[in-house]
Design a protein around this motif. Structure first.
Motif, PDB file in Angstrom:
ATOM      1  N   SER A  15       8.076  -0.735  12.834  1.00 29.70           N
ATOM      2  CA  SER A  15       6.974   0.229  12.830  1.00 29.70           C
ATOM      3  C   SER A  15       6.959   0.926  11.480  1.00 29.70           C
ATOM      4  O   SER A  15       8.010   1.150  10.869  1.00 29.70           O
ATOM      5  CB  SER A  15       7.162   1.268  13.936  1.00 29.70           C
ATOM      6  OG  SER A  15       7.098   0.636  15.197  1.00 29.70           O
ATOM      7  N   GLY A  16       5.769   1.275  11.025  1.00 27.09           N
ATOM      8  CA  GLY A  16       5.615   1.827   9.684  1.00 27.09           C
ATOM      9  C   GLY A  16       6.361   3.124   9.451  1.00 27.09           C
ATOM     10  O   GLY A  16       6.270   4.033  10.262  1.00 27.09           O
ATOM     11  N   HIS A  17       7.057   3.178   8.347  1.00 24.11           N
ATOM     12  CA  HIS A  17       7.680   4.432   7.910  1.00 24.11           C
ATOM     13  C   HIS A  17       6.552   5.319   7.371  1.00 24.11           C
ATOM     14  O   HIS A  17       5.581   4.830   6.806  1.00 24.11           O
ATOM     15  CB  HIS A  17       8.677   4.166   6.774  1.00 24.11           C
ATOM     16  CG  HIS A  17       9.926   3.494   7.225  1.00 24.11           C
ATOM     17  ND1 HIS A  17      11.141   4.116   7.270  1.00 24.11           N
ATOM     18  CD2 HIS A  17      10.149   2.227   7.673  1.00 24.11           C
ATOM     19  CE1 HIS A  17      12.055   3.282   7.703  1.00 24.11           C
ATOM     20  NE2 HIS A  17      11.483   2.126   7.949  1.00 24.11           N
ATOM     21  N   THR A  32       5.195  -0.809   3.020  1.00 20.38           N
ATOM     22  CA  THR A  32       4.513  -0.404   4.244  1.00 20.38           C
ATOM     23  C   THR A  32       3.031  -0.685   4.059  1.00 20.38           C
ATOM     24  O   THR A  32       2.452  -0.320   3.029  1.00 20.38           O
ATOM     25  CB  THR A  32       4.771   1.089   4.545  1.00 20.38           C
ATOM     26  OG1 THR A  32       6.188   1.286   4.687  1.00 20.38           O
ATOM     27  CG2 THR A  32       4.073   1.534   5.819  1.00 20.38           C
ATOM     28  N   VAL A  33       2.437  -1.371   5.058  1.00 21.00           N
ATOM     29  CA  VAL A  33       1.032  -1.770   4.997  1.00 21.00           C
ATOM     30  C   VAL A  33       0.327  -1.470   6.315  1.00 21.00           C
ATOM     31  O   VAL A  33       0.956  -1.370   7.361  1.00 21.00           O
ATOM     32  CB  VAL A  33       0.877  -3.284   4.675  1.00 21.00           C
ATOM     33  CG1 VAL A  33       1.391  -3.615   3.283  1.00 21.00           C
ATOM     34  CG2 VAL A  33       1.566  -4.145   5.721  1.00 21.00           C
ATOM     35  N   LYS A  34      -0.989  -1.369   6.226  1.00 18.66           N
ATOM     36  CA  LYS A  34      -1.845  -1.154   7.390  1.00 18.66           C
ATOM     37  C   LYS A  34      -2.054  -2.503   8.083  1.00 18.66           C
ATOM     38  O   LYS A  34      -2.144  -3.541   7.427  1.00 18.66           O
ATOM     39  CB  LYS A  34      -3.179  -0.574   6.929  1.00 18.66           C
ATOM     40  CG  LYS A  34      -4.044  -0.043   8.027  1.00 18.66           C
ATOM     41  CD  LYS A  34      -5.262   0.653   7.408  1.00 18.66           C
ATOM     42  CE  LYS A  34      -6.088   1.281   8.479  1.00 18.66           C
ATOM     43  NZ  LYS A  34      -5.804   2.694   8.653  1.00 18.66           N
ATOM     44  N   LEU A  86      -1.068   0.495   0.713  1.00 20.76           N
ATOM     45  CA  LEU A  86       0.271  -0.027   0.441  1.00 20.76           C
ATOM     46  C   LEU A  86       1.161   1.107  -0.050  1.00 20.76           C
ATOM     47  O   LEU A  86       0.747   1.898  -0.898  1.00 20.76           O
ATOM     48  CB  LEU A  86       0.200  -1.121  -0.641  1.00 20.76           C
ATOM     49  CG  LEU A  86       1.521  -1.615  -1.228  1.00 20.76           C
ATOM     50  CD1 LEU A  86       2.356  -2.352  -0.186  1.00 20.76           C
ATOM     51  CD2 LEU A  86       1.263  -2.526  -2.435  1.00 20.76           C
ATOM     52  N   ILE A  87       2.358   1.151   0.500  1.00 25.47           N
ATOM     53  CA  ILE A  87       3.387   2.067   0.002  1.00 25.47           C
ATOM     54  C   ILE A  87       4.618   1.226  -0.315  1.00 25.47           C
ATOM     55  O   ILE A  87       5.088   0.456   0.528  1.00 25.47           O
ATOM     56  CB  ILE A  87       3.735   3.163   1.027  1.00 25.47           C
ATOM     57  CG1 ILE A  87       2.519   4.033   1.304  1.00 25.47           C
ATOM     58  CG2 ILE A  87       4.907   4.007   0.519  1.00 25.47           C
ATOM     59  CD1 ILE A  87       2.723   5.063   2.397  1.00 25.47           C
ATOM     60  N   ASP A 137       5.707   4.743  -4.180  1.00 22.67           N
ATOM     61  CA  ASP A 137       4.620   4.236  -5.021  1.00 22.67           C
ATOM     62  C   ASP A 137       3.454   3.920  -4.085  1.00 22.67           C
ATOM     63  O   ASP A 137       3.518   2.969  -3.302  1.00 22.67           O
ATOM     64  CB  ASP A 137       5.103   2.982  -5.756  1.00 22.67           C
ATOM     65  CG  ASP A 137       4.128   2.480  -6.794  1.00 22.67           C
ATOM     66  OD1 ASP A 137       3.165   3.197  -7.132  1.00 22.67           O
ATOM     67  OD2 ASP A 137       4.344   1.354  -7.295  1.00 22.67           O
ATOM     68  N   VAL A 138       2.413   4.735  -4.126  1.00 21.11           N
ATOM     69  CA  VAL A 138       1.300   4.667  -3.173  1.00 21.11           C
ATOM     70  C   VAL A 138       0.097   3.993  -3.820  1.00 21.11           C
ATOM     71  O   VAL A 138      -0.373   4.426  -4.878  1.00 21.11           O
ATOM     72  CB  VAL A 138       0.920   6.089  -2.685  1.00 21.11           C
ATOM     73  CG1 VAL A 138      -0.262   6.046  -1.733  1.00 21.11           C
ATOM     74  CG2 VAL A 138       2.129   6.756  -2.035  1.00 21.11           C
TER      75      VAL A 138
END
Length: 115
Positions: A73-75, A53-55, A41-42, A31-32
């Motif tokens: 670390s971000g997927h 997952t966030v910046k 956001l993912i 869900d992006v």
């Protein structure tokens, strides 16, 4: 906090922001959320991997990974500028909201005042 709760807090926070859209452009399991066409956001819809997952600014991301076992670390994206958060000790509603607001700002949004 359980994974579904973490994910719902992130979704609710993202939905409260201006100029936001979301969909599933990559796969049905992601869900992006975007602001002005840029991902911030993912949310992973996988019962075995309940993360968001966030910046993030790289030094802040390094500190978060050091201090929280369930922040990695971000997927899916650049490992320096993105982090993934799963449920665990120290993962609070306030932290999730702050991370979503920060990611939104970094992607080009402008959060309204929040406390």
């Amino acid at each position: 906090m359980i994974g579904e709760e973490l994910q719902q807090i992130a979704r609710d926070t993202a939905a409260s922001l201006d100029d936001v859209s979301h969909g599933r452009p990559f796969t049905p399991h992601l869900d992006v959320w975007k602001v002005r066409g840029k991902v911030f956001l993912i949310v992973t819809d996988d019962p075995d991997l309940q993360i968001i997952t966030v910046k993030v600014d790289p030094p802040y991301g390094d500190a978060l990974r050091r201090d929280h076992e369930t922040i990695t670390s971000g997927h899916y994206l650049d490992k320096r500028h993105w982090i993934s958060i799963g449920p665990g000790n120290g993962i609070t509603t306030e932290l999730i909201e702050d991370l979503v607001y920060t990611s939104y700002d970094l992607a080009g949004g402008r959060t309204r005042e929040h406390s």
